[in-house]
Design a protein around this motif. Structure first.
Motif, short mmCIF file in Angstrom:
data_model
loop_
_atom_site.label_atom_id
_atom_site.label_comp_id
_atom_site.label_asym_id
_atom_site.label_seq_id
_atom_site.Cartn_x
_atom_site.Cartn_y
_atom_site.Cartn_z
N LEU A 121 0.83 -1.32 0.00
CA LEU A 121 0.12 0.12 0.14
C LEU A 121 0.89 1.18 0.05
O LEU A 121 0.54 2.27 -0.91
N LEU A 122 1.70 1.19 0.91
CA LEU A 122 2.64 2.53 1.04
C LEU A 122 3.61 2.70 -0.15
O LEU A 122 3.90 3.89 -0.56
N GLU A 123 4.15 1.57 -0.80
CA GLU A 123 4.90 1.97 -1.96
C GLU A 123 4.02 2.66 -3.28
O GLU A 123 4.46 3.52 -3.76
N ARG A 124 2.65 2.24 -3.18
CA ARG A 124 1.77 3.00 -4.21
C ARG A 124 1.58 4.27 -3.72
O ARG A 124 1.77 5.31 -4.65
N LEU A 125 0.97 4.43 -2.46
CA LEU A 125 0.75 5.94 -1.89
C LEU A 125 2.08 6.99 -1.87
O LEU A 125 2.09 7.99 -2.27
N LEU A 126 3.18 6.38 -1.24
CA LEU A 126 4.25 7.23 -1.00
C LEU A 126 5.51 7.27 -2.13
O LEU A 126 6.15 8.35 -2.18
N ILE A 127 5.32 6.36 -2.84
CA ILE A 127 6.65 6.26 -4.00
C ILE A 127 5.95 6.47 -5.43
O ILE A 127 6.28 7.26 -6.16
N ARG A 128 4.92 5.43 -5.54
CA ARG A 128 4.56 5.59 -6.94
C ARG A 128 4.04 6.94 -7.50
O ARG A 128 4.05 7.59 -8.84
N THR A 129 3.28 7.63 -6.48
CA THR A 129 2.51 8.87 -6.81
C THR A 129 3.62 9.97 -7.01
O THR A 129 3.47 10.69 -7.82
N VAL A 130 4.75 9.86 -6.46
CA VAL A 130 5.87 10.82 -6.57
C VAL A 130 6.67 10.36 -7.90
O VAL A 130 6.86 11.44 -8.50
N GLN A 131 6.72 9.27 -8.26
CA GLN A 131 7.36 9.01 -9.52
C GLN A 131 6.41 9.61 -10.61
O GLN A 131 6.74 10.44 -11.57
N HIS A 132 5.32 9.50 -10.68
CA HIS A 132 4.31 9.99 -11.33
C HIS A 132 4.00 11.57 -11.65
O HIS A 132 4.37 12.24 -12.85
N THR A 133 3.99 12.03 -10.67
CA THR A 133 3.89 13.60 -10.66
C THR A 133 5.32 14.25 -11.02
O THR A 133 5.07 15.27 -11.76
N SER A 134 6.23 13.70 -10.48
CA SER A 134 7.58 14.31 -10.94
C SER A 134 7.98 13.96 -12.30
O SER A 134 8.48 14.78 -13.07
N LEU A 135 7.52 12.82 -12.95
CA LEU A 135 7.71 12.43 -14.32
C LEU A 135 6.79 13.65 -15.34
O LEU A 135 7.05 14.18 -16.02
N ALA A 136 5.60 13.69 -14.65
CA ALA A 136 4.60 14.24 -15.67
C ALA A 136 4.71 15.97 -15.73
O ALA A 136 4.62 16.50 -16.42
N PHE A 137 5.46 16.33 -14.44
CA PHE A 137 5.58 17.80 -14.29
C PHE A 137 6.97 18.32 -14.59
O PHE A 137 7.33 19.53 -14.65
N HIS A 138 7.88 17.35 -14.74
CA HIS A 138 9.28 17.91 -15.08
C HIS A 138 9.44 18.63 -16.07
O HIS A 138 10.15 20.00 -15.85
N ASP A 139 9.04 18.75 -17.26
CA ASP A 139 9.11 19.66 -18.55
C ASP A 139 8.53 20.84 -18.08
O ASP A 139 8.96 21.79 -18.55
N GLY A 140 7.26 20.75 -17.58
CA GLY A 140 6.71 22.21 -17.30
C GLY A 140 7.43 22.98 -16.46
O GLY A 140 7.46 24.19 -16.56
N LEU A 141 7.86 22.29 -15.31
CA LEU A 141 8.40 23.16 -14.18
C LEU A 141 9.94 23.57 -14.73
O LEU A 141 10.35 24.83 -14.55
N LEU A 142 10.31 23.00 -15.64
CA LEU A 142 11.85 23.53 -16.43
C LEU A 142 11.33 24.88 -17.32
O LEU A 142 12.20 25.61 -17.50
N ARG A 143 10.17 24.95 -17.93
CA ARG A 143 9.88 25.98 -18.82
C ARG A 143 9.54 27.15 -17.80
O ARG A 143 9.40 28.07 -18.57
#
Length: 255
Positions: A121-143
């Motif tokens: 459960l914690l792997e999904r909530l605390l790690i997977r969501t971080v992986q997804h948000t960081s990958l999804a927002f990386h390019d936009g934050l650099l812009r």
């Protein structure tokens, strides 16, 4: 970008567009309020439609004229998270921050009693969501000229206790992932240094008004108030990216 100052002492957030993952919880509510008060456009995401609507409405009510919206997003789905990031940037023209407040806790009475289902459960909530948000927002934050990725972590990642093996390990992994994002921002900045920053705010645990009302005699020693956490989040736009990128910033005494 150290803005021009306003009534909330946070001109750096005036006109910024900030996404908040896990916006419906106590920390999310406080953060929506704080960012809206500082003049940011705030886009909250959560999986609970009713609680998210309440959080968004509260921020709008407290700060008339502020743009605060809410999206139901499954942050365990990378494509859905990418779509949320793309939609936000397209709709508002920029994305200047992602505040990651998705939480969860499971523990046991002792180390040998650890239930590995808690890890799942914690792997999904605390790690997977971080992986997804960081990958999804990386390019936009650099812009952005003031991009910030902010993870809220726990002291247990640094000094895990016997009954919190799964929780401490999950938080530590989320921290390592966030620091890797910070290294990506550093490399992208070249000789001029990073324009965007990934930072970790470390707390022991969170306390808010409802908890105090339920346990009026409790001391909550070392706990961080949700409002103070929100202030610390907002403050990361006041400092240059070079100062906060890749940093673990403690809001509680180090263990």
């Amino acid at each position: 970008m150290n803005g021009n100052g306003n009534g909330n002492g946070n001109g750096a957030l005036e006109g910024a567009v900030i996404a908040v993952a896990g916006a419906a919880g106590p920390a999310g509510r406080a953060t929506l309020l704080r960012l809206a008060a500082a003049g940011a456009t705030v886009v909250g995401a959560d999986y609970d439609p009713e609680r998210l609507a309440e959080a968004v409405d509260a921020a709008r009510y407290m700060h008339g004229g502020a743009t605060v919206t809410g999206d139901i997003v499954d942050l365990l789905d990378l494509n859905a998270t990418r779509e949320w990031a793309d939609k936000t940037e397209k709709e508002f023209g920029r994305i200047d921050g992602l505040v990651h407040l998705v939480g969860g806790w499971r523990g046991s009475a002792s180390f040998p009693e650890t239930n590995l289902a808690d890890w799942d459960l914690l792997e999904r909530l605390l790690i997977r969501t971080v992986q997804h948000t960081s990958l999804a927002f990386h390019d936009g934050l650099l812009r952005s000229d003031r991009g910030r990725y902010i993870l809220v972590s726990a002291a247990g990642a640094t000094k895990p206790t016997a009954g919190n093996a799964a929780y401490g390990a999950a938080k530590a992994a989320a921290e390592a992932w966030t620091l890797a994002l910070g290294d990506a921002f550093r490399k992208a900045g070249g000789e001029e240094g990073p324009k965007a920053a990934a930072a970790i705010l470390v707390i022991k645990a969170l306390v808010h008004d409802a908890m105090r009302a339920e346990r009026p005699n409790a001391k909550f020693a070392g706990f961080t108030d949700a409002k103070d956490l929100a202030d610390a989040v907002a403050g990361l736009w006041e400092k240059p990216a070079q100062e906060v990128n890749g940093q673990r910033l403690w809001l509680t005494p180090k263990p």
